[in-house]
Design an enzyme around this catalytic site. Structure first.
Site, mmCIF file in Angstrom:
data_model
loop_
_atom_site.group_PDB
_atom_site.id
_atom_site.type_symbol
_atom_site.label_atom_id
_atom_site.label_comp_id
_atom_site.label_asym_id
_atom_site.label_seq_id
_atom_site.Cartn_x
_atom_site.Cartn_y
_atom_site.Cartn_z
ATOM 1 N N GLY A 48 0.928 -1.333 0.083
ATOM 2 C CA GLY A 48 -0.100 -0.071 0.019
ATOM 3 C C GLY A 48 0.757 1.221 -0.115
ATOM 4 O O GLY A 48 0.165 2.237 -0.581
ATOM 5 N N GLU A 102 4.499 3.699 6.121
ATOM 6 C CA GLU A 102 3.291 3.090 5.857
ATOM 7 C C GLU A 102 2.065 3.874 5.207
ATOM 8 O O GLU A 102 2.067 4.989 5.279
ATOM 9 C CB GLU A 102 2.580 2.713 7.488
ATOM 10 N N ASP A 103 1.159 3.037 4.708
ATOM 11 C CA ASP A 103 0.174 3.574 3.943
ATOM 12 C C ASP A 103 -1.031 4.005 4.943
ATOM 13 O O ASP A 103 -1.597 5.152 5.006
ATOM 14 C CB ASP A 103 -0.565 2.831 3.005
ATOM 15 N N ASP A 106 -4.225 1.370 11.216
ATOM 16 C CA ASP A 106 -5.685 1.352 11.339
ATOM 17 C C ASP A 106 -5.839 0.417 12.741
ATOM 18 O O ASP A 106 -5.882 1.274 13.666
ATOM 19 C CB ASP A 106 -6.281 -0.066 10.480
ATOM 20 N N LYS A 134 -6.483 5.881 11.624
ATOM 21 C CA LYS A 134 -7.681 5.815 11.793
ATOM 22 C C LYS A 134 -7.673 5.800 13.419
ATOM 23 O O LYS A 134 -7.730 4.634 13.944
ATOM 24 C CB LYS A 134 -8.234 4.502 11.566
ATOM 25 N N PHE A 155 -13.878 2.680 5.596
ATOM 26 C CA PHE A 155 -12.980 1.990 4.773
ATOM 27 C C PHE A 155 -12.730 2.924 3.511
ATOM 28 O O PHE A 155 -13.426 3.706 3.119
ATOM 29 C CB PHE A 155 -13.470 0.797 4.047
ATOM 30 N N VAL A 156 -11.244 3.108 3.147
ATOM 31 C CA VAL A 156 -10.870 3.967 2.162
ATOM 32 C C VAL A 156 -10.026 3.158 1.023
ATOM 33 O O VAL A 156 -9.419 2.148 1.303
ATOM 34 C CB VAL A 156 -9.964 5.179 2.719
ATOM 35 N N ASP A 162 -6.060 -0.368 -1.455
ATOM 36 C CA ASP A 162 -6.882 -1.424 -2.257
ATOM 37 C C ASP A 162 -7.856 -1.909 -1.715
ATOM 38 O O ASP A 162 -8.078 -1.812 -0.296
ATOM 39 C CB ASP A 162 -5.987 -2.647 -2.841
ATOM 40 N N ARG A 168 -5.845 0.873 -6.336
ATOM 41 C CA ARG A 168 -4.525 1.397 -6.026
ATOM 42 C C ARG A 168 -3.975 2.260 -6.674
ATOM 43 O O ARG A 168 -3.236 3.405 -6.413
ATOM 44 C CB ARG A 168 -3.587 0.347 -5.931
HETATM 45 P P1 IMP Z 1 -3.519 -2.616 10.873
HETATM 46 O O1 IMP Z 1 -2.205 -3.527 11.311
HETATM 47 O O2 IMP Z 1 -4.876 -2.833 11.489
HETATM 48 O O3 IMP Z 1 -2.966 -1.470 11.369
HETATM 49 O O4 IMP Z 1 -3.579 -2.635 9.530
HETATM 50 C C1 IMP Z 1 -2.901 -2.211 8.538
HETATM 51 C C2 IMP Z 1 -3.138 -2.446 7.276
HETATM 52 O O5 IMP Z 1 -4.574 -2.762 7.046
HETATM 53 C C3 IMP Z 1 -2.835 -1.523 6.155
HETATM 54 O O6 IMP Z 1 -1.354 -1.497 5.876
HETATM 55 C C4 IMP Z 1 -3.773 -1.861 5.165
HETATM 56 O O7 IMP Z 1 -3.057 -2.603 4.266
HETATM 57 C C5 IMP Z 1 -5.017 -2.387 5.694
HETATM 58 N N1 IMP Z 1 -6.089 -1.495 5.673
HETATM 59 C C6 IMP Z 1 -6.798 -0.662 6.933
HETATM 60 N N2 IMP Z 1 -7.444 -0.163 6.734
HETATM 61 C C7 IMP Z 1 -7.593 0.059 5.329
HETATM 62 C C8 IMP Z 1 -8.614 0.910 4.669
HETATM 63 O O8 IMP Z 1 -9.617 1.661 4.865
HETATM 64 N N3 IMP Z 1 -8.393 0.830 3.126
HETATM 65 C C9 IMP Z 1 -7.322 -0.218 2.728
HETATM 66 N N4 IMP Z 1 -6.621 -0.889 3.490
HETATM 67 C C10 IMP Z 1 -6.653 -0.692 4.809
#
Ligand code: IMP
Length: 177
Positions: A48, A102-103, A106, A134, A155-156, A162, A168
């Site tokens: 991402g 990081e993208d 979450d 977030k 969700f975005v 993606d 993407r």
């Molecule tokens: P985390 O480990 O829960 O912080 O999740 C991180 C990963 O979840 C990110 O690197 C994304 O690949 C994916 N992700 C979380 N939220 C979104 C979203 O809103 N859109 C797309 N990918 C997301």
């Protein structure tokens, strides 16, 4: 186009391209100041973050290096949860000033589990730059040093992110309707 369909869901523009690029210039200006005279190593997390990493890197005027890694999570055999491993971190980070790119953060789980593995390799410093955060969804404690945008828990897609493989390539960030 202000509304689009990706797979089965409709999305609307949330962050236009110009807003994104303006913010990235701000982040880069801070990094340029904070790392003046150093040579940070940017470790961008695939898939991402590729667009964010590229646009951020173009705005740097300090000496800097960039490498990409992929994180893979595995369901543990026991209830201990997921194990996050890095694929492709071949660069030695010992004694380096490292910035993870990081993208989106979450829940924070991915980075929360991955950071100790990097710390173990004794970088001189370790910071996190994330394009999106977030806060309402983040349950794992993480110190985020450079954050592009704090967004609601929706969700975005777009700008590298993606929905099931698609979206993407979009230049803007779209939010699900
Ligand atoms: P985390 O480990 O829960 O912080 O999740 C991180 C990963 O979840 C990110 O690197 C994304 O690949 C994916 N992700 C979380 N939220 C979104 C979203 O809103 N859109 C797309 N990918 C997301």
């Amino acid at each position: 186009m202000s509304q689009i369909k990706v797979h089965d869901r409709n999305f609307e523009v949330y962050l236009p391209e110009a807003t994104i690029l303006e913010k990235i210039k701000e982040l880069a200006a801070r990094i340029n100041r904070d790392y003046e005279g150093k040579r940070p190593l940017f470790v961008a997390v695939l898939n991402g973050s590729f667009m964010f990493a590229s646009d951020l890197f173009k705005q740097l005027n300090i000496e800097a290096e960039l490498c990409f890694i992929k994180l893979a999570s595995y369901k543990g055999m026991k209830s201990s949860g997921n194990v996050v491993t890095s694929i492709g971190l071949e660069t030695d980070i010992f004694g380096r000033d490292v910035i993870i790119v990081e993208d989106i953060v979450d829940t924070g789980k991915t980075l929360h589990e991955f950071l100790p593995k990097l710390q173990h390799q004794q970088p001189r410093s370790l910071k996190i730059a994330t394009f999106l955060h977030k806060p309402e969804a983040t349950t794992y404690p993480l110190k985020l040093d450079y954050v592009g945008f704090e967004i609601p828990n929706k969700f975005v897609v777009g700008y590298g992110l993606d929905y099931d493989g698609l979206g993407r390539n979009l230049k803007e960030i779209y939010q699900v309707l």
